[in-house]
Scaffold this motif. Structure first.
Motif, PDB file in Angstrom:
ATOM      1  N   THR A 134     -10.645 -32.537   3.987  1.00 30.12           N
ATOM      2  CA  THR A 134     -10.128 -31.233   4.434  1.00 30.12           C
ATOM      3  C   THR A 134      -8.606 -31.273   4.566  1.00 30.12           C
ATOM      4  O   THR A 134      -8.072 -31.733   5.580  1.00 30.12           O
ATOM      5  CB  THR A 134     -10.748 -30.817   5.790  1.00 30.12           C
ATOM      6  OG1 THR A 134     -12.159 -30.973   5.729  1.00 30.12           O
ATOM      7  CG2 THR A 134     -10.393 -29.372   6.115  1.00 30.12           C
ATOM      8  N   PRO A 135      -7.893 -30.789   3.551  1.00 27.52           N
ATOM      9  CA  PRO A 135      -6.431 -30.719   3.668  1.00 27.52           C
ATOM     10  C   PRO A 135      -6.019 -29.556   4.571  1.00 27.52           C
ATOM     11  O   PRO A 135      -6.833 -28.676   4.873  1.00 27.52           O
ATOM     12  CB  PRO A 135      -5.984 -30.474   2.226  1.00 27.52           C
ATOM     13  CG  PRO A 135      -7.133 -29.744   1.603  1.00 27.52           C
ATOM     14  CD  PRO A 135      -8.379 -30.272   2.264  1.00 27.52           C
ATOM     15  N   ALA A 136      -4.767 -29.559   4.980  1.00 24.50           N
ATOM     16  CA  ALA A 136      -4.216 -28.385   5.664  1.00 24.50           C
ATOM     17  C   ALA A 136      -4.159 -27.245   4.652  1.00 24.50           C
ATOM     18  O   ALA A 136      -4.188 -27.485   3.437  1.00 24.50           O
ATOM     19  CB  ALA A 136      -2.826 -28.689   6.212  1.00 24.50           C
ATOM     20  N   SER A 137      -4.097 -26.020   5.127  1.00 22.01           N
ATOM     21  CA  SER A 137      -4.069 -24.888   4.198  1.00 22.01           C
ATOM     22  C   SER A 137      -3.030 -23.858   4.617  1.00 22.01           C
ATOM     23  O   SER A 137      -2.629 -23.803   5.786  1.00 22.01           O
ATOM     24  CB  SER A 137      -5.446 -24.222   4.112  1.00 22.01           C
ATOM     25  OG  SER A 137      -5.813 -23.686   5.367  1.00 22.01           O
ATOM     26  N   ILE A 138      -2.597 -23.071   3.631  1.00 23.56           N
ATOM     27  CA  ILE A 138      -1.659 -21.972   3.866  1.00 23.56           C
ATOM     28  C   ILE A 138      -2.272 -20.706   3.290  1.00 23.56           C
ATOM     29  O   ILE A 138      -2.844 -20.719   2.194  1.00 23.56           O
ATOM     30  CB  ILE A 138      -0.299 -22.230   3.192  1.00 23.56           C
ATOM     31  CG1 ILE A 138       0.406 -23.402   3.855  1.00 23.56           C
ATOM     32  CG2 ILE A 138       0.595 -20.993   3.258  1.00 23.56           C
ATOM     33  CD1 ILE A 138       1.772 -23.706   3.269  1.00 23.56           C
ATOM     34  N   GLU A 139      -2.165 -19.632   4.061  1.00 26.71           N
ATOM     35  CA  GLU A 139      -2.661 -18.345   3.587  1.00 26.71           C
ATOM     36  C   GLU A 139      -1.487 -17.532   3.053  1.00 26.71           C
ATOM     37  O   GLU A 139      -0.515 -17.281   3.766  1.00 26.71           O
ATOM     38  CB  GLU A 139      -3.336 -17.608   4.751  1.00 26.71           C
ATOM     39  CG  GLU A 139      -4.083 -16.361   4.356  1.00 26.71           C
ATOM     40  CD  GLU A 139      -4.870 -15.778   5.524  1.00 26.71           C
ATOM     41  OE1 GLU A 139      -4.646 -14.585   5.832  1.00 26.71           O
ATOM     42  OE2 GLU A 139      -5.678 -16.497   6.132  1.00 26.71           O
ATOM     43  N   PHE A 140      -1.564 -17.155   1.783  1.00 25.43           N
ATOM     44  CA  PHE A 140      -0.536 -16.316   1.170  1.00 25.43           C
ATOM     45  C   PHE A 140      -1.047 -14.879   1.109  1.00 25.43           C
ATOM     46  O   PHE A 140      -2.181 -14.635   0.696  1.00 25.43           O
ATOM     47  CB  PHE A 140      -0.208 -16.789  -0.248  1.00 25.43           C
ATOM     48  CG  PHE A 140       0.643 -18.025  -0.296  1.00 25.43           C
ATOM     49  CD1 PHE A 140       2.027 -17.938  -0.211  1.00 25.43           C
ATOM     50  CD2 PHE A 140       0.062 -19.270  -0.425  1.00 25.43           C
ATOM     51  CE1 PHE A 140       2.818 -19.076  -0.258  1.00 25.43           C
ATOM     52  CE2 PHE A 140       0.846 -20.425  -0.472  1.00 25.43           C
ATOM     53  CZ  PHE A 140       2.224 -20.318  -0.391  1.00 25.43           C
ATOM     54  N   VAL A 141      -0.218 -13.944   1.536  1.00 23.22           N
ATOM     55  CA  VAL A 141      -0.577 -12.531   1.488  1.00 23.22           C
ATOM     56  C   VAL A 141       0.408 -11.825   0.565  1.00 23.22           C
ATOM     57  O   VAL A 141       1.608 -11.803   0.816  1.00 23.22           O
ATOM     58  CB  VAL A 141      -0.510 -11.884   2.899  1.00 23.22           C
ATOM     59  CG1 VAL A 141      -1.000 -10.444   2.844  1.00 23.22           C
ATOM     60  CG2 VAL A 141      -1.331 -12.679   3.902  1.00 23.22           C
ATOM     61  N   ASP A 142      -0.111 -11.280  -0.529  1.00 27.74           N
ATOM     62  CA  ASP A 142       0.717 -10.536  -1.486  1.00 27.74           C
ATOM     63  C   ASP A 142       0.748  -9.086  -1.021  1.00 27.74           C
ATOM     64  O   ASP A 142      -0.257  -8.382  -1.099  1.00 27.74           O
ATOM     65  CB  ASP A 142       0.106 -10.661  -2.882  1.00 27.74           C
ATOM     66  CG  ASP A 142       0.892  -9.878  -3.926  1.00 27.74           C
ATOM     67  OD1 ASP A 142       2.088  -9.669  -3.716  1.00 27.74           O
ATOM     68  OD2 ASP A 142       0.296  -9.478  -4.941  1.00 27.74           O
ATOM     69  N   ILE A 143       1.882  -8.663  -0.511  1.00 27.54           N
ATOM     70  CA  ILE A 143       1.982  -7.353   0.139  1.00 27.54           C
ATOM     71  C   ILE A 143       2.554  -6.315  -0.826  1.00 27.54           C
ATOM     72  O   ILE A 143       3.465  -6.594  -1.593  1.00 27.54           O
ATOM     73  CB  ILE A 143       2.834  -7.464   1.422  1.00 27.54           C
ATOM     74  CG1 ILE A 143       2.133  -8.409   2.416  1.00 27.54           C
ATOM     75  CG2 ILE A 143       3.035  -6.100   2.069  1.00 27.54           C
ATOM     76  CD1 ILE A 143       2.956  -8.798   3.610  1.00 27.54           C
ATOM     77  N   ALA A 144       1.993  -5.108  -0.763  1.00 27.78           N
ATOM     78  CA  ALA A 144       2.336  -4.042  -1.711  1.00 27.78           C
ATOM     79  C   ALA A 144       3.838  -3.848  -1.841  1.00 27.78           C
ATOM     80  O   ALA A 144       4.582  -3.915  -0.868  1.00 27.78           O
ATOM     81  CB  ALA A 144       1.684  -2.736  -1.272  1.00 27.78           C
ATOM     82  N   GLY A 145       4.292  -3.593  -3.076  1.00 27.00           N
ATOM     83  CA  GLY A 145       5.717  -3.425  -3.366  1.00 27.00           C
ATOM     84  C   GLY A 145       6.376  -2.360  -2.506  1.00 27.00           C
ATOM     85  O   GLY A 145       5.824  -1.298  -2.255  1.00 27.00           O
ATOM     86  N   LEU A 146       7.567  -2.652  -2.069  1.00 25.80           N
ATOM     87  CA  LEU A 146       8.291  -1.781  -1.152  1.00 25.80           C
ATOM     88  C   LEU A 146       9.364  -1.009  -1.921  1.00 25.80           C
ATOM     89  O   LEU A 146       9.949  -1.523  -2.861  1.00 25.80           O
ATOM     90  CB  LEU A 146       8.957  -2.648  -0.080  1.00 25.80           C
ATOM     91  CG  LEU A 146       9.703  -1.966   1.054  1.00 25.80           C
ATOM     92  CD1 LEU A 146       8.749  -1.153   1.904  1.00 25.80           C
ATOM     93  CD2 LEU A 146      10.379  -3.002   1.919  1.00 25.80           C
ATOM     94  N   VAL A 147       9.615   0.223  -1.511  1.00 20.74           N
ATOM     95  CA  VAL A 147      10.689   1.020  -2.117  1.00 20.74           C
ATOM     96  C   VAL A 147      11.571   1.595  -1.019  1.00 20.74           C
ATOM     97  O   VAL A 147      11.242   1.540   0.166  1.00 20.74           O
ATOM     98  CB  VAL A 147      10.127   2.180  -2.970  1.00 20.74           C
ATOM     99  CG1 VAL A 147       9.396   1.640  -4.190  1.00 20.74           C
ATOM    100  CG2 VAL A 147       9.207   3.077  -2.158  1.00 20.74           C
ATOM    101  N   ARG A 148      12.692   2.138  -1.438  1.00 19.51           N
ATOM    102  CA  ARG A 148      13.611   2.779  -0.500  1.00 19.51           C
ATOM    103  C   ARG A 148      12.880   3.906   0.249  1.00 19.51           C
ATOM    104  O   ARG A 148      12.180   4.706  -0.345  1.00 19.51           O
ATOM    105  CB  ARG A 148      14.794   3.343  -1.274  1.00 19.51           C
ATOM    106  CG  ARG A 148      16.043   3.582  -0.447  1.00 19.51           C
ATOM    107  CD  ARG A 148      17.170   4.093  -1.336  1.00 19.51           C
ATOM    108  NE  ARG A 148      17.540   3.133  -2.380  1.00 19.51           N
ATOM    109  CZ  ARG A 148      18.375   2.118  -2.192  1.00 19.51           C
ATOM    110  NH1 ARG A 148      18.918   1.916  -1.014  1.00 19.51           N
ATOM    111  NH2 ARG A 148      18.674   1.308  -3.187  1.00 19.51           N
TER     112      ARG A 148
END
Length: 364
Positions: A62-76
Motif C-alpha cells: 500500500t503506497p501513499a496516494s494523492i488525489e488529483f481533481v481536474d477542475i472545470a476551466g475558468l474564465v474572466r
C-alpha cells in the motif's frame, strides 16, 4: 493529499490530468469540456517501499496516494458566476494545494480562449477571480471580528491581520504574499481563503522546448518571475510527453525518459514538488501482512503519527520501535538491525523522520 488542477480552457489542463492519472477525463479543443470535476487517485512512487516488499514479500502493498481533481476551466468573470465559475470556486476550496497549468507553447491548431499566448495575463485572470472571491469571504470575517472586538479586546490582533490581508487583496495580490508569524498563520488558516493555498505553476511547454531544456522559451521566464513574487513553485512540464508515456510499461518508460535526458516523469517530479511545498514526509510500516507508506507533516511526533494508522494507536501510545530505512537495508533484516542496536525505542516526544520504519506499541 488532494491537489486541484486549474487553468484557463485549452492550456493543457485535462491532457495533463489524463496523462498522470489515466482516469480518462474527456479532453477536447473547446472550453468547458470538463463540466464536473474529474478525480483520479495516483500512487506515490517510493523505491523504499519496493525494497521493503522484496524483503518481506507481503500479502498487501500500500503506497501513499494523492488525489488529483481536474477542475472545470475558468474564465474572466468566474467570481460573478461567468462560465462555470461558482462551481469551480466551490471545488477548489476543498483541495490542499493548487496545480495551476499555464500555457507556454504556440500552436495554431489549439484555440486559446483569450486569442493569444500570454502567461502573465492568464495567471492574472485566474488569480483575480480567486482574489475577488476571497474578498467576499474576508469581508464577512472582518465584520464578525469587529463585532467580537466590542466585547473582547483580544480580537484586535486578528482584526489587524485581516485588514492587512484585505489591503493585499485590494492591490491584486494573493493572501499568501502577506508575511505572517506562526500565530497569524494559524488565524488565517481558519478563514479558508483560496489565495492562501500553496501553488505550483505547471508551465506547459511544447515537446521541442521541453526537450531543449526550456532555455529559449520566453514564456517560462515570465512564469518563474511571477512565481518568485508570490512565493509559489514552478514546474516545467510537457503534457504531450506525459500523454505519450502514460500507457508505457515501466521499462519502456524508463528508456524513453533516459533518451530525453530525464531521470523521472513529470508526475514523479510533480509529486516531489508537492511534498516539498506542503512540508510532507513518509514513514513506513513493514511486515508479512503489509508494507505501507504513511504521509505526515514534517515535525509530527510519534503518537500523532501513530494516530494516522488508527486513533487507538495514538490514544494508547506506549512507544515506537524505529529503524532508519538505510540501516535496515544495510543489515538485511530487522533481526540483524536489532542485534546491531540500530532499532531504537522512542517515546512521545520523538519527532518522526522521513524513511523511518516503525512498529508502534500501544495499549487501549
Amino acid at each position: 493529499m488532494k491537489l486541484g488542477i486549474v487553468g484557463l480552457p485549452n492550456v493543457g489542463k485535462s491532457t495533463l490530468f489524463n496523462a498522470i492519472t489515466n482516469a480518462g477525463a474527456q479532453s477536447a479543443n473547446y472550453p468547458f469540456c470538463t463540466i464536473e470535476p474529474n478525480v483520479g487517485v495516483v500512487a506515490v512512487p517510493d523505491q523504499r517501499l519496493d525494497r521493503l516488499a522484496e524483503m518481506y514479500n507481503p500479502e498487501k502493498y500500500t503506497p501513499a496516494s494523492i488525489e488529483f481533481v481536474d477542475i472545470a476551466g475558468l474564465v474572466r468573470g468566474a467570481s460573478k458566476g461567468e462560465g462555470l465559475g461558482n462551481k469551480f470556486l466551490a471545488n477548489i476550496r476543498e483541495v490542499d494545494a493548487i496545480v495551476h497549468v499555464v500555457r507556454c507553447f504556440e500552436n495554431d491548431d489549439i484555440i486559446h480562449v483569450e486569442g493569444s499566448i500570454d502567461p502573465a495575463r492568464d495567471i492574472e485572470t485566474i488569480n483575480l477571480e480567486l482574489i475577488l472571491s476571497d474578498m467576499e469571504v474576508l469581508e464577512r470575517r472582518i465584520d464578525k471580528t469587529q463585532k467580537a472586538l466590542k466585547g473582547d479586546k483580544s480580537f484586535q490582533a486578528e482584526l489587524d491581520l485581516l485588514n492587512r490581508v484585505k489591503d493585499a487583496l485590494d492591490e491584486g495580490k494573493s493572501a499568501r504574499t502577506v508575511e505572517c508569524n506562526e500565530e497569524e498563520a494559524a488565524i488565517l488558516a481558519t478563514v479558508n481563503l483560496l489565495t492562501t493555498k500553496p501553488v505550483i505553476y505547471a508551465a506547459n511547454l511544447s515537446e521541442d522546448d521541453f526537450s531543449d531544456g526550456q532555455a529559449d522559451n520566453p514564456y517560462m521566464a515570465v512564469v518563474k518571475q511571477i512565481a518568485d513574487e508570490e512565493h509559489a513553485a514552478v514546474l516545467p512540464i510537457c503534457a504531450e510527453i506525459e500523454a505519450q508515456i502514460a500507457d508505457m510499461e515501466p521499462d519502456e518508460k524508463a528508456m524513453f525518459l533516459e533518451d530525453m535526458g530525464l531521470s523521472m516523469s513529470g508526475l514523479d517530479r510533480l509529486i516531489q514538488e508537492c511534498y516539498a511545498l506542503l512540508g510532507l514526509i513518509s514513514y513506513l510500516t513493514a511486515g508479512v501482512q503489509e508494507v505501507r507508506a504513511w504521509t505526515i507533516t514534517k515535525g509530527t511526533k510519534a503518537p500523532q503519527a501513530a494516530g494516522k494508522i488508527h486513533s487507538d494507536f495514538e490514544r494508547g501510545f506506549i512507544r515506537a520501535e524505529i529503524v532508519a530505512f538505510t540501516d535496515l537495508m544495510a543489515c538485511g533484516s530487522m533481526a540483524a538491525a536489532k542485534e546491531k542496536g540500530l532499532v531504537r525505542s522512542e517515546g512521545k516526544e520523538y519527532v518522526m523522520q522521513d524513511g523511518d520504519v516503525v512498529l508502534f506499541r500501544f495499549n487501549v
